[in-house]
Design an enzyme around this catalytic site. Structure first.
Site, PDB file in Angstrom:
ATOM      1  N   HIS A 644       0.823  -1.219   0.000  1.00 55.96           N
ATOM      2  CA  HIS A 644       0.000   0.000   0.000  1.00 55.96           C
ATOM      3  C   HIS A 644       0.854   1.264   0.000  1.00 55.96           C
ATOM      4  O   HIS A 644       0.356   2.344  -0.294  1.00 55.96           O
ATOM      5  CB  HIS A 644      -1.034  -0.011   1.146  1.00 55.96           C
ATOM      6  CG  HIS A 644      -0.518   0.429   2.478  1.00 55.96           C
ATOM      7  ND1 HIS A 644      -0.214  -0.445   3.501  1.00 55.96           N
ATOM      8  CD2 HIS A 644      -0.272   1.657   2.966  1.00 55.96           C
ATOM      9  CE1 HIS A 644       0.192   0.246   4.547  1.00 55.96           C
ATOM     10  NE2 HIS A 644       0.168   1.521   4.248  1.00 55.96           N
ATOM     11  N   GLY A 790       2.736   6.216   8.893  1.00 59.61           N
ATOM     12  CA  GLY A 790       4.166   6.484   8.707  1.00 59.61           C
ATOM     13  C   GLY A 790       5.034   5.304   9.111  1.00 59.61           C
ATOM     14  O   GLY A 790       6.199   5.223   8.764  1.00 59.61           O
ATOM     15  N   SER A 792       4.016   2.264   8.348  1.00 57.83           N
ATOM     16  CA  SER A 792       3.671   1.267   7.344  1.00 57.83           C
ATOM     17  C   SER A 792       4.894   0.813   6.560  1.00 57.83           C
ATOM     18  O   SER A 792       5.757   1.619   6.220  1.00 57.83           O
ATOM     19  CB  SER A 792       2.701   1.865   6.331  1.00 57.83           C
ATOM     20  OG  SER A 792       1.437   1.874   6.875  1.00 57.83           O
TER      21      SER A 792
HETATM   22  C1  4AZ Z   1      -1.054   3.667   8.376  1.00 64.12           C
HETATM   23  O1  4AZ Z   1      -1.951   4.408   8.013  1.00 64.12           O
HETATM   24  C2  4AZ Z   1      -1.290   2.798   9.577  1.00 64.12           C
HETATM   25  N1  4AZ Z   1      -2.434   1.024  14.039  1.00 64.12           N
HETATM   26  C3  4AZ Z   1      -0.339   1.887   9.955  1.00 64.12           C
HETATM   27  C4  4AZ Z   1      -0.550   1.094  11.069  1.00 64.12           C
HETATM   28  C5  4AZ Z   1      -1.702   1.233  11.778  1.00 64.12           C
HETATM   29  C6  4AZ Z   1      -2.658   2.166  11.436  1.00 64.12           C
HETATM   30  C7  4AZ Z   1      -2.438   2.952  10.314  1.00 64.12           C
HETATM   31  C8  4AZ Z   1      -1.909   0.352  12.967  1.00 64.12           C
HETATM   32  O2  4AZ Z   1       0.020   3.624   7.814  1.00 64.12           O
END
Ligand code: 4AZ
Length: 842
Positions: A644, A790, A792
């Site tokens: 993603h 961030g 991710s």
């Molecule tokens: C994101 O948007 C995201 N709480 C990554 C991890 C989590 C939520 C959002 C997990 O990148």
């Protein structure tokens, strides 16, 4: 440079005037008068010496009592006031125009006249400067000014009081000898001292006026080609047409993480007026976390202050004008519905009140659940909510609230008021109202004490699903897979003897006999704790056995803590941690310090990593934007990240390798050291079955354009085999530079947090059946610890044999961040082992 750029300077005055010169008259007949004269002369001299001594003594006493300790400082007060009966002229926007100068002169005379009437203020007043004018309502002009005072530092609080009194009593109001010059609506306060640092060598001011239909762009000096300069003060005076508001939207924001050093401030004013501050920000805000502000009137001020060290890329923002009228509040009917604070999840404007009248069918009752609630501001007491608040009938809510916040009323009508005051704004709330049967508030569900309704299967399952633990109280029987704590809670069996006090009364950690894993230490009280907690300076066992026999006192090094008695101890940061570490207790003296107005949790509930601790952690940047995602090094050429992260959107083609740069061996964003390697990308391979709606198969590979040398700071993580098991309940580590709270700013220093792997079935229930077998859940179900925006693409690192770390997961998604009963969701790497091998050869 002086903020007032004043030519006038204070010249220290003599405290009291006394004449130290004594003159002697010449004698007319020296012989006849010789004897008599010499006697007189003696009397004269004695008298003169005596007078001189008295003068000197008076002088010394005055100096001693009034000025001896007085180090004088410059204080700047900013203020705004409304000049009534004064139509606004276009020229008032131009400080070079004669109209501006004429009106400014009147304001200065007015200020000087009123300050001179105050015995507290007048001795120290130096001068004032009119910074700007803007349109007021009904034929009035608002003036924004700065007044400089030079005074002994200890007079500051008296001065603040005098200034506040003057404003309150309205003595600043009317110019005594100019009855046609009426002023009111005065706000005045001392300017934050960080804006007046003497080190601020460069001061720049820009003025922008927005037009309907076109956006004006502003950016920090040097952006995007170079980091902002050190020791600067830059301000932007932003205006919209009358009848409009200013909207300021940052599309890139990357400043040092410590607001004591570099920061921006946004004011609902044209001068830096504390009472009208909307926000102070620093750190990093990723592009998907909009930082956007709206003024209450047609003006706004943005200031940027930087200090001498660590210069970051800075920011870019768009300024537009929007109509003054903001749609909010109204009547809501039906069985259920949603509503939000204005502009949610952007920051709501100051000085706004919205009222919703909710009406559900007669005979039913109504409740409202706040899914997101962010209305924090410094100085707010969340028990009384005197600043920004939401009021549901008679219940006032403010601060940050968990998503399990439910307010219900025993009526079919409910009034919800949103109220923001003149200072500080936040992101606001999103809420859902729902009608319910008075006899059955939670049909087919369990009603928590806080009125939330949860699936009855979650009662007494060991997890705090309600958020207030009410689903875990009074459990008569625990399930087969559970243990019964002494305090009545049921907890999953796999939490027994795992070194964590899950019951809350330690009963799950008693009589453990031996530890499950070799990576654990068996305490004398039979509790098991992770081996790495041994000798860490804290009593993790609860009986001190993990801290026995540790050499705490060590030879002094650059990094050890030196006690007053010259002993050095090995514990990191022992000062003021509530434990006496030094034999002489000197680490716990002078501890009235360090209480901060802002919440300081990281990665959401984590802590800063040690440099080099996670050598596989990568920061993926979009060129000229900054950090967007994390990734993991799996060999000297290949990275693993989330699919993603590499999906195109309208503005940026994330799927194209040329837009990215990868930072390996990085610890602090913006701080490139000899340990860091920066690489462009040659190839991005997203998983072919990645599903952008469900986030299934959220994994991608990235090939670097040239290999890196593997070092202590850049090192691959082990890839788990397809059959590798990551035990439910076991601890894993998540790391990243992501947001430190939901909707908050990113971390500058790499953060780490320990979470535990959660049972797939439980997780699937908690996450509304959205969990596929390619996903792995981990978190702390009581909330507070999680990955966030961030993070991710970054690693979930899990210990395997020989204390080696394996890539168990890739940060993928979640329902917000760190919410109760909402674990983080990770891509299950074991499922992709053969795909990784096939594509990268690793
Ligand atoms: C994101 O948007 C995201 N709480 C990554 C991890 C989590 C939520 C959002 C997990 O990148």
């Amino acid at each position: 440079m002086d903020p007032l750029e004043s030519g006038m300077r204070y010249s220290p005055r003599c405290p009291d005037d006394w004449d130290t010169s004594v003159q002697f008259l010449p004698a007319s007949d020296s012989k006849a008068l010789e004897k008599k004269g010499s006697v007189r002369k003696g009397v004269f001299v004695a008298l003169a010496v005596f007078l001189l001594a008295v003068c000197v003594m008076i002088g010394v006493l005055v100096w001693h009592f009034r000025y001896r300790h007085a180090t004088k400082t410059k204080l700047i007060y900013s203020g705004s006031m409304r000049i009534s009966n004064q139509p606004f002229l276009d020229n008032y926007e131009n400080s070079e125009s004669q109209d501006f100068k004429d009106l400014a002169e009147k304001v200065l005379q007015h200020l000087s006249a009123v300050y001179s009437k105050s015995s507290q203020l007048s001795p120290y007043y130096v001068n004032s400067k009119v910074q700007a004018f803007s349109e007021g309502d009904s034929q009035s002009v608002i003036t924004y000014y700065l007044s400089e005072f030079f005074m002994p530092s200890e007079q500051k609080s008296a001065m603040d009081k005098a200034m506040a009194n003057m404003t309150q009593q309205g003595r600043l109001l009317r110019r005594p000898n100019n009855p046609s010059f009426y002023v009111d609506d005065i706000v005045s306060g001392a300017v934050d001292s960080r804006m007046l640092r003497s080190s601020l060598a460069v001061r720049q001011s820009f003025a922008l006026h927005c037009q309907t239909g076109s956006a004006v762009t502003l950016q920090s000096p040097g952006f995007p080609n170079s980091p902002y300069s050190p020791n600067t003060y830059t301000e932007w005076l932003l205006r919209a047409d009358p009848g409009h508001r200013v909207k300021l939207q940052f599309d890139t924001f990357n400043l040092e993480n410590d607001c004591g050093k570099d920061f921006i401030r946004v004011y609902d004013s044209l001068v830096a007026l504390e009472q009208k501050i909307m926000a102070e920000k620093c750190g990093v805000y990723p592009p998907n976390e909009p930082l956007s502000f709206v003024s209450s009137g047609n003006v706004m001020l943005l200031t940027l202050v930087t200090n001498e060290e660590k210069n970051f890329p800075g920011f870019r923002a768009r300024v537009t004008q929007i109509p003054q009228k903001i749609e909010c509040g109204g009547t809501l009917t039906g069985l259920k519905g949603t509503f939000t604070s204005p502009d949610f999840p952007s920051y709501y404007p100051p000085l706004l009140r919205c009222v919703w009248n909710i009406q559900v069918p007669t005979g039913k009752y109504v409740k409202v659940q706040f899914k997101k609630f962010l209305m924090s501001e410094p100085g707010q007491n969340i028990n009384v909510c005197r600043k920004d608040y939401v009021q549901v009938n008679t219940t006032k809510l403010c601060g940050e609230r968990s998503p399990s916040t439910v307010v219900s009323v025993k009526s079919n009508k409910m009034e919800v008021i949103f109220d923001s005051d003149m200072s500080y704004v936040d992101r606001g709330f999103s809420a859902e109202f729902q009608a319910y049967e008075p006899s059955d508030p939670c049909p087919e569900k369990f009603q928590c004490r806080n009125d939330m309704c949860i699936n009855p299967a979650l009662k007494c399952d060991g997890w705090n699903d309600c958020g207030d633990n009410s689903d875990e109280k009074n459990c008569v029987e625990c399930g087969e897979t559970q243990i019964k704590c002494k305090n009545g809670f049921c907890k999953p069996k796999f939490w027994q003897c795992d070194g964590v006090d899950d019951c809350g009364d330690m009963s799950d950690e008693e009589s453990c006999g031996q530890c499950k894993s070799k990576a654990e230490f068996l305490c004398n009280n039979t509790k098991c704790i992770p081996e790495n907690k041994k000798c860490n300076g804290y009593d993790d066992c609860g009986d001190g056995s993990d801290e026995k026999g540790c050499t705490r006192v060590v030879a002094c090094t650059d990094t050890s803590y030196k006690c007053k008695n010259s002993q050095c101890i090995s514990k990191a940061n022992p000062e003021c941690d509530g434990e006496k570490d030094c034999d002489d207790g000197s680490d716990e003296v002078d501890c009235e310090c360090g209480v901060r107005p802002y919440k300081s949790s990281r990665i959401v509930g984590g802590q800063a990593a040690v440099e080099g601790e996670w050598p596989w952690q990568v920061s993926l940047h979009i060129k000229n934007v900054g950090h967007v995602c994390g990734a993991s090094v799996i060999n000297n050429r290949w990275l693993v990240t989330a699919a993603h992260c590499v999906q195109d959107d309208k503005e940026i083609k994330y799927s194209q390798p040329q837009h990215w740069e990868a930072y390996l061996g990085l610890h602090i964003q913006g701080k490139i050291t000899d340990k860091t390697a920066k690489r462009n990308l040659k190839r991005i391979i997203p998983h072919p079955y990645y599903n952008e709606y469900t986030y299934d198969n959220d994994i991608a590979l990235m090939e670097l354009d040239s290999p890196v040398t593997l070092t202590q700071s850049i090192w691959p993580i082990c890839l788990p085999s397809e059959t590798h098991e990551f035990e439910v309940g076991s601890s894993v580590w998540i790391t990243g530079w992501g947001a430190t709270r939901e909707g908050g700013s990113s971390a500058t220093t790499l953060q780490k947090a320990e979470v535990r792997i959660i049972n797939q079935t439980v997780c699937n229930q908690l996450m509304s059946n959205q969990i596929t077998s390619r996903m792995l859940c981990a978190g702390v179900l009581s909330g507070g610890v999680d990955a966030c925006q961030g993070d991710s693409g970054g690693p979930m690192s899990a210990y395997g044999a020989n204390r080696r770390l394996f890539l168990a997961g890739v940060v993928s998604w979640g329902d917000g961040c760190a919410r109760r009963d909402k674990p983080g969701i990770y891509t299950r790497v074991t499922k992709f082992r053969s795909w990784i091998k096939e594509k990268s050869g690793v």
